[in-house]
Design an enzyme around this catalytic site. Sequence first.
Site, short mmCIF file in Angstrom:
data_model
loop_
_atom_site.label_atom_id
_atom_site.label_comp_id
_atom_site.label_asym_id
_atom_site.label_seq_id
_atom_site.Cartn_x
_atom_site.Cartn_y
_atom_site.Cartn_z
N ASP A 1 -10.10 3.33 2.05
CA ASP A 1 -10.27 2.72 3.38
C ASP A 1 -10.98 3.67 4.35
OD1 ASP A 1 -9.12 0.24 2.77
OD2 ASP A 1 -7.11 0.96 3.22
N LYS B 1 0.80 -1.23 0.00
CA LYS B 1 0.00 0.00 0.00
C LYS B 1 0.83 1.28 0.00
CE LYS B 1 -4.35 -1.64 1.97
NZ LYS B 1 -5.41 -1.36 2.95
#
Length: 270
Positions: A105, A69
């Site tokens: 997210d 990520k």
Amino acid sequence: MADAKKIAGVIGWPVSHSLSPRLHGYWLKHYNIEGEYKAVTVLPDELDLFIKSLPDHGWQGCNITLPHKEAVLPLLDSMDEVAKAIGAVNTIVVENGLLRGTNTDAFGFSENIRPHITGKNKAVMLGAGGAAKAICYALEGLGFKEIIAVNRTKEKSDALAAQFVKVKVGEWDKRAELLAGADLLVNTTSLGMTGKEALDIDLALLPKSALVTDIVYTPLMTPLLEAAKARGNPVVDGLGMLLYQAVPGFEAWFGVKPEVTPELREHVLA
Ligand code: ATR
């Protein structure tokens, strides 16, 4: 001529346990879209080549999961404000052959708890790992006045406080006392996950009105959520965060804004 089949997927290492293919697969079928969502194992030393060749391989984009990520950031052509603020990317969209990175997210976390929030003065967040940055961003966006980050390794919560204006640091050993007056308690540590030890925290000082949520969703009801529910606190499990974070990516890749429904939850859990 019919449009070519649209392709997206999740890349990570490991990815075999990812629920994303079930989730996106459900929506592709439900909305009758000619598309495919894959799960691809990409090792750290393969990341550069894989990401750069996404457009050539006809992908609309992809989800990025552990451990890539942050590593993916220098490989992108652009990043939106959310991804920059969080410093991590979980969703890439190919646009005119260029790679745009975003982070959904925080959106997923916010959408999951928004209807259940009972107050926005004080949030206590346990943990300061990868997921915690997105949660801090989300809590600021939701309007929490004070966010107390509490982590076993204090250097990591200090870094969050330096990154986010509303975040202050609390001592891990004082976590039970810090719950006094809180409107929200969120666990972002891996404690409570199947196979790991439970989070050890005394909830006695937490107001009964406070919402308690966990980003761990295996099991759905973590020991923390069980304990909170037993004493009467409202609780929200972590699966919804996973479901909602997938919405913006699916919309960007496949052109339909999908809905998070009880049927989707059932399908992903089955
Ligand atoms: P990351 O998300 O960065 O990969 P992780 O290893 O998955 O990190 O851990 C996520 C969080 O769980 C971290 O906040 C970690 O605390 P540390 O920063 O002190 O490592 C927390 N965590 C994991 N195991 C823990 C334990 N036994 N006690 C307390 N916190 C723990």
